[in-house]
Motif scaffolding. Structure first.
Motif, PDB file in Angstrom:
ATOM      1  N   SER A 108       0.877  -1.242  -0.048  1.00 34.66           N
ATOM      2  CA  SER A 108      -0.026   0.174  -0.070  1.00 34.66           C
ATOM      3  C   SER A 108       0.846   1.277  -0.286  1.00 34.66           C
ATOM      4  O   SER A 108       2.114   1.023   0.031  1.00 34.66           O
ATOM      5  N   GLY A 109       0.136   2.494  -0.070  1.00 33.73           N
ATOM      6  CA  GLY A 109       0.993   3.807  -0.083  1.00 33.73           C
ATOM      7  C   GLY A 109       0.684   4.388   0.946  1.00 33.73           C
ATOM      8  O   GLY A 109      -0.164   4.295   1.932  1.00 33.73           O
ATOM      9  N   ARG A 110       1.827   5.111   1.617  1.00 37.57           N
ATOM     10  CA  ARG A 110       1.894   5.678   2.780  1.00 37.57           C
ATOM     11  C   ARG A 110       1.286   6.986   2.849  1.00 37.57           C
ATOM     12  O   ARG A 110       1.402   7.589   1.711  1.00 37.57           O
ATOM     13  N   GLY A 111       0.271   7.512   3.620  1.00 32.87           N
ATOM     14  CA  GLY A 111      -0.491   8.394   3.830  1.00 32.87           C
ATOM     15  C   GLY A 111      -1.472   8.737   2.566  1.00 32.87           C
ATOM     16  O   GLY A 111      -1.751   9.812   2.096  1.00 32.87           O
ATOM     17  N   GLU A 112      -1.994   7.959   2.123  1.00 30.25           N
ATOM     18  CA  GLU A 112      -2.976   7.584   0.830  1.00 30.25           C
ATOM     19  C   GLU A 112      -4.207   7.399   1.445  1.00 30.25           C
ATOM     20  O   GLU A 112      -4.647   6.240   1.499  1.00 30.25           O
ATOM     21  N   PRO A 113      -5.273   8.270   1.828  1.00 33.86           N
ATOM     22  CA  PRO A 113      -6.628   7.845   1.986  1.00 33.86           C
ATOM     23  C   PRO A 113      -7.365   6.963   1.240  1.00 33.86           C
ATOM     24  O   PRO A 113      -8.046   6.136   1.894  1.00 33.86           O
ATOM     25  N   GLU A 114      -7.222   6.943  -0.068  1.00 39.69           N
ATOM     26  CA  GLU A 114      -8.067   6.183  -0.938  1.00 39.69           C
ATOM     27  C   GLU A 114      -7.376   4.474  -0.836  1.00 39.69           C
ATOM     28  O   GLU A 114      -8.038   3.574  -0.954  1.00 39.69           O
ATOM     29  N   ALA A 134       4.390   1.844   1.862  1.00 39.27           N
ATOM     30  CA  ALA A 134       5.679   2.442   1.508  1.00 39.27           C
ATOM     31  C   ALA A 134       6.068   3.762   1.201  1.00 39.27           C
ATOM     32  O   ALA A 134       4.782   4.393   0.501  1.00 39.27           O
ATOM     33  N   ALA A 135       6.877   4.478   1.587  1.00 34.50           N
ATOM     34  CA  ALA A 135       7.254   5.822   1.139  1.00 34.50           C
ATOM     35  C   ALA A 135       7.623   5.407  -0.367  1.00 34.50           C
ATOM     36  O   ALA A 135       7.735   4.632  -1.069  1.00 34.50           O
TER      37      ALA A 135
END
Length: 287
Positions: A108-114, A134-135
């Protein structure tokens, strides 16, 4: 029988069970495949054109790839924050559970609400999923969209002077393999970053030192970056979405480091300078 012996036997059992790696030829997928194969773990490397066909855009390929697998590494293309990802994770999770998949690790992506919404959709069917957020990958400069900029000596990106804790894709692959082959990671969420923050200008300075060539960072607006992507052949709606995603991710809310790599692996994460030196020595930017 001691606990240590039991843990060893449990790990041995896990390493003999088949793992499906979706996007098995991708930046993280091929690293996970290589590491599992080196450990003797049976692996199915799923891809759109490979022997094990797996295509996120064609759900008719999912069932055969999942059948008989014990575990799965899920790397959704193009991004877990992309439109359609929530529905895809919900359907994939149900199919994985129906096929008896017991262990799932999700990129997943770090800091991604979706992306967080997509994580939750997968957890509806697979509650013990391990999430690795991940960053930005350091390897984006050697294997991704920014390679051409490095080779040309100019990296254009809509990041301004925002700092990012670049993570090494090799560290992420090590974490994923640990989560797939060891106990104690089910249900966990790990945020993975490198050991320090670097702006794009600082990154290109590191790349300049590693390559012996001048590489400059040129900040551009989101609209300018979207236009640049369309010149490379990306459809305009996709280019605008991607530029908007980068703008959101690089607004400063991710400008911090975490201990995720050390929590899982017991060591510090690799530094960007180490990545740059290795990539230069390997000839990744040979002109």
């Amino acid at each position: 029988m001691t606990n240590t012996t039991q843990d060893t036997q449990r790990t041995d059992e896990l390493t003999q069970r088949t793992v499906l790696v979706t996007s098995g030829t991708g930046k993280t997928g091929h690293r996970v495949v290589e590491r599992l194969t080196a450990r003797g773990v049976p692996v199915r490397s799923g891809s759109r054109t490979g022997e094990v066909r797996f295509d996120w855009a064609d759900d008719s390929t999912w069932g055969a790839a999942l059948c008989g697998a014990h575990s799965a590494y899920v790397a959704y293309y193009p991004d877990l924050a992309a439109p359609g990802a929530v529905d895809a994770m919900r359907r994939f999770g149900r199919l994985a559970a129906a096929n008896g998949v017991r262990r799932v690790v999700l990129l997943s992506g770090r800091g991604e609400p979706e992306a967080a919404r997509a994580e939750s959709a997968l957890r509806e069917a697979c509650p013990d999923v391990t999430v690795v957020r991940a960053a930005f990958f350091a390897q984006n400069f050697s294997e991704g969209a920014m390679v051409e900029g490095v080779l040309a000596g100019t990296v254009a990106f809509p990041a301004g002077d925002t700092a990012e804790p670049w993570v090494d894709a090799d560290d992420l692959a090590d974490v994923v393999v640990a989560a797939l082959t060891e106990d104690g990671h089910a249900g966990q969420t790990y945020e993975l970053t490198g050991p320090r923050l670097l702006t794009f200008a600082e990154v290109t300075a590191q790349l300049s030192r590693a390559t012996g060539r001048e590489i400059r960072y040129v900040p551009v607006s989101g609209a300018e970056y979207a236009e640049l992507l369309t010149r490379y052949g990306l459809p305009a709606p996709d280019a605008e979405w991607l530029a908007g995603l980068f703008g959101m991710l690089l607004d400063g809310h991710n400008a911090s480091t975490t201990d995720g790599v050390k929590r899982v692996l017991g060591r510090e994460p690799r530094d960007f300078a180490d990545f740059a030196s290795r990539a230069a020595a390997a000839g990744d930017w040979h002109v």
